[in-house]
Design a protein around this motif. Structure first.
Motif, short mmCIF file in Angstrom:
data_model
loop_
_atom_site.label_atom_id
_atom_site.label_comp_id
_atom_site.label_asym_id
_atom_site.label_seq_id
_atom_site.Cartn_x
_atom_site.Cartn_y
_atom_site.Cartn_z
N LEU A 87 0.85 -1.18 0.00
CA LEU A 87 0.00 0.00 0.00
C LEU A 87 0.88 1.24 0.00
N SER A 88 0.45 2.28 -0.69
CA SER A 88 1.21 3.53 -0.72
C SER A 88 1.12 4.21 0.64
N ASP A 89 2.03 5.17 0.90
CA ASP A 89 2.07 5.85 2.19
C ASP A 89 0.77 6.60 2.48
N ASP A 90 0.14 7.14 1.41
CA ASP A 90 -1.10 7.89 1.63
C ASP A 90 -2.34 6.98 1.60
N LEU A 91 -2.11 5.64 1.49
CA LEU A 91 -3.18 4.64 1.52
C LEU A 91 -4.22 4.84 0.42
N THR A 92 -3.73 5.27 -0.77
CA THR A 92 -4.64 5.43 -1.90
C THR A 92 -4.23 4.57 -3.10
N SER A 93 -3.17 3.78 -2.95
CA SER A 93 -2.68 2.97 -4.06
C SER A 93 -2.31 1.59 -3.54
N ILE A 94 -2.53 0.56 -4.40
CA ILE A 94 -2.29 -0.81 -3.97
C ILE A 94 -1.77 -1.63 -5.14
N LYS A 95 -0.76 -2.48 -4.84
CA LYS A 95 -0.23 -3.36 -5.88
C LYS A 95 0.27 -4.66 -5.25
N HIS A 96 0.48 -5.66 -6.08
CA HIS A 96 0.98 -6.96 -5.62
C HIS A 96 2.49 -6.89 -5.48
N GLY A 97 2.99 -7.27 -4.30
CA GLY A 97 4.43 -7.25 -4.08
C GLY A 97 5.09 -8.55 -4.50
N ASN A 98 6.39 -8.61 -4.35
CA ASN A 98 7.17 -9.79 -4.76
C ASN A 98 7.34 -10.81 -3.63
N LYS A 99 7.10 -10.40 -2.40
CA LYS A 99 7.26 -11.35 -1.31
C LYS A 99 6.25 -11.03 -0.20
N ARG A 100 6.00 -12.03 0.61
CA ARG A 100 5.03 -11.91 1.69
C ARG A 100 5.62 -11.10 2.84
N GLN A 101 4.84 -10.20 3.39
CA GLN A 101 5.28 -9.37 4.50
C GLN A 101 4.86 -9.99 5.83
N GLU A 102 5.63 -9.75 6.85
CA GLU A 102 5.29 -10.22 8.19
C GLU A 102 4.36 -9.20 8.84
#
Length: 477
Positions: free
Chosen positions: A315-330
């Motif tokens: 998620l972007s810092d301003d919480l207005t954008s979203i995309k699929h990342g390359n690895k799973r976050q904890e």
């Protein structure tokens, strides 16, 4: 009466011992007994050894002779009986038109009345007595009547249902028309009020400026009159021919002229301008910006809820954008977080009212947007359908699909760059639009009883082909 009884006595001699009816196509066995051809055939078909049903004499083979003389005698007696019974017992339409005897049989195959002499003309056919045929066909018609009445009742029910649907559509159309008229009336009322206020402001400014100018003009006219009067006095003084008189008055006259000159200052021109920048400005844009305050729904500026985001999403810092990342976050394992679908919810839920927001999809090949209930499951894989509490529009391999009662391909001619989602909570409506031109894409109707949240799913990046993010569109005015 005597002849009538005599004829009937003869008829009694022509009775078949098997069916107890008048012999029909009479045949004679070797023993001399007479039977209907159909009756003796039926009896012999049921026995291995042919025999006479009356005297029980057995025969080596099935053998009998068609008794034409007896048939003719029966015919003559029947004719005689019919003549003797008169018109009350035998009407013309009850007689065979060819053989002129009573129509006593009914042919099942040809469905017509026949006399006994007509039987050979219907080889292999099945015959019923008139009464039996009457009962059979009456029963058939009774059954048919029951079916027809049942069908008629069903058709009338369908007719009522169709009329109700027509009434519902008519009422719904009127309701929608009132809604459309009301919405445009609000816009027209807003614009009319703004126009009236600006025109009134213009008139007030015009009146103020004109008042100052007209007051200055009045003073100028007074000064002109004063100067003209002075000019006239000087001209009169110049006409004086007597030098002594002229010189005696010159001092006071000069003093009067100097006094008038001191009292009348040279007026300035009042040159005010209208507020051009106020009235000749980007009016339409300015009013459009102000119109945002009356729009219902306006454009909701949503932000994303980090607690619901799948761990693979960025998620972007301003919480207005979203995309699929390359690895799973904890990330903390919250109950509301998606763990299978690459989804995230908006931070604000809705329990009432009308709401509208837009998402930029750009050139993505796959994504999903929509609405979900607060209580829906976020764990595991499931179908995002209304039955599971999801009302969604999905892009898959460049095709837009909705899952209503079953998947439906919308087969859009134009690929939207931005998708608009509209929620009317009380109206039970979720609609999607091509936000580029506001063309309607699809509408769900349902009943909502709990809080609803916007849903966003950018789908996997497909090795970079679908890496472009989903962006919540914020209108900045």
């Amino acid at each position: 009466m005597e002849s009538s009884k005599h004829a009937k006595d003869y008829m009694e001699e022509f009775i078949c011992p098997v069916c107890l009816e008048v012999l029909n196509v009479p045949v004679t066995l070797l023993c001399g007994h007479n039977f209907c051809k159909a009756c003796i055939d039926s009896v012999w078909n049921s026995k291995k050894q042919p025999s006479c049903p009356e005297c029980r004499e057995e025969y080596a083979t099935r053998k009998y002779a068609l008794n034409r003389l007896l048939a003719n005698a029966i015919k003559r007696v029947q004719i005689q009986c019919q003549k003797e019974e008169g018109s009350n017992t035998c009407q013309k339409d009850q007689l065979c038109t060819e053989h002129k005897i009573r129509l006593e049989l009914f042919c099942e195959e040809d469905e017509c009345l026949v006399c006994s002499l007509c039987v050979p003309e219907h080889p292999g056919h099945t015959f019923f007595t008139v009464q039996k045929a009457f009962n059979i066909y009456k029963d058939n018609l009774t059954t048919s009547l029951s079916h027809q009445q049942s069908g008629l009742k069903h058709l009338k029910e369908i007719k009522c249902q169709q009329e109700m649907k027509i009434s519902e559509i008519t009422a719904h159309a009127r309701s929608l028309q009132l809604h459309v008229t009301s919405e445009f009336a609000k816009l027209r009322g807003f614009l009319q009020e703004k126009e009236d206020n600006l025109v009134q402001q213009l008139k007030v400014e015009e009146t103020r400026i004109l008042k100052e100018m007209e007051e200055n003009l009045r003073k100028i006219k007074e000064d002109i009159n004063t100067v003209q009067e002075s000019v006239s006095n000087i001209q009169l003084q110049l006409q004086q021919q007597d030098s002594l008189t002229f010189l005696k008055e010159i001092k006071s006259f000069t003093l009067s002229l100097l006094k008038d000159q001191k009292e009348s200052d040279v007026p300035n021109i009042v040159a005010q301008e209208m507020s051009l920048g106020v009235y000749k400005s980007p009016l339409q844009y300015g009013i459009w910006k102000e119109m945002k305050t009356i729009l219902n729904p306006g454009l909701d500026n949503l932000v994303l809820d980090t607690k619901t985001a799948h761990p693979d999403l960025i998620l972007s810092d301003d919480l207005t954008s979203i995309k699929h990342g390359n690895k799973r976050q904890e990330l903390p394992e919250y109950p509301e977080r998606f763990d299978a679908w690459l989804s995230v919810l908006g931070s604000e839920g809705f329990m009432s009212g009308r709401h509208y927001w837009e998402v930029e999809v750009g050139n993505k090949t796959s994504c999903c947007v929509g609405i979900t209930r607060e209580s829906t499951s976020r764990k595991g894989n499931f179908i995002m359908s209304p039955g599971n509490g999801y009302w969604t529009l999905c892009l898959s391999d460049y095709e837009y699909v909705v899952w209503d009662t079953s998947p439906k391909n919308l087969r859009l001619r134009e690929k939207p760059q931005r998708i608009g989602t509209y929620l009317d909570y009380e109206g039970g409506q979720v609609s999607f639009y091509n936000a580029d031109n506001m063309s309607h894409l699809y509408t769900f109707t349902d009943t909502f009883t709990e809080r609803l949240y916007p849903l966003f799913n950018p789908c996997t990046n497909d090795g970079g082909e679908n890496a472009e993010p989903l962006k919540l569109f914020h209108l900045k005015l």
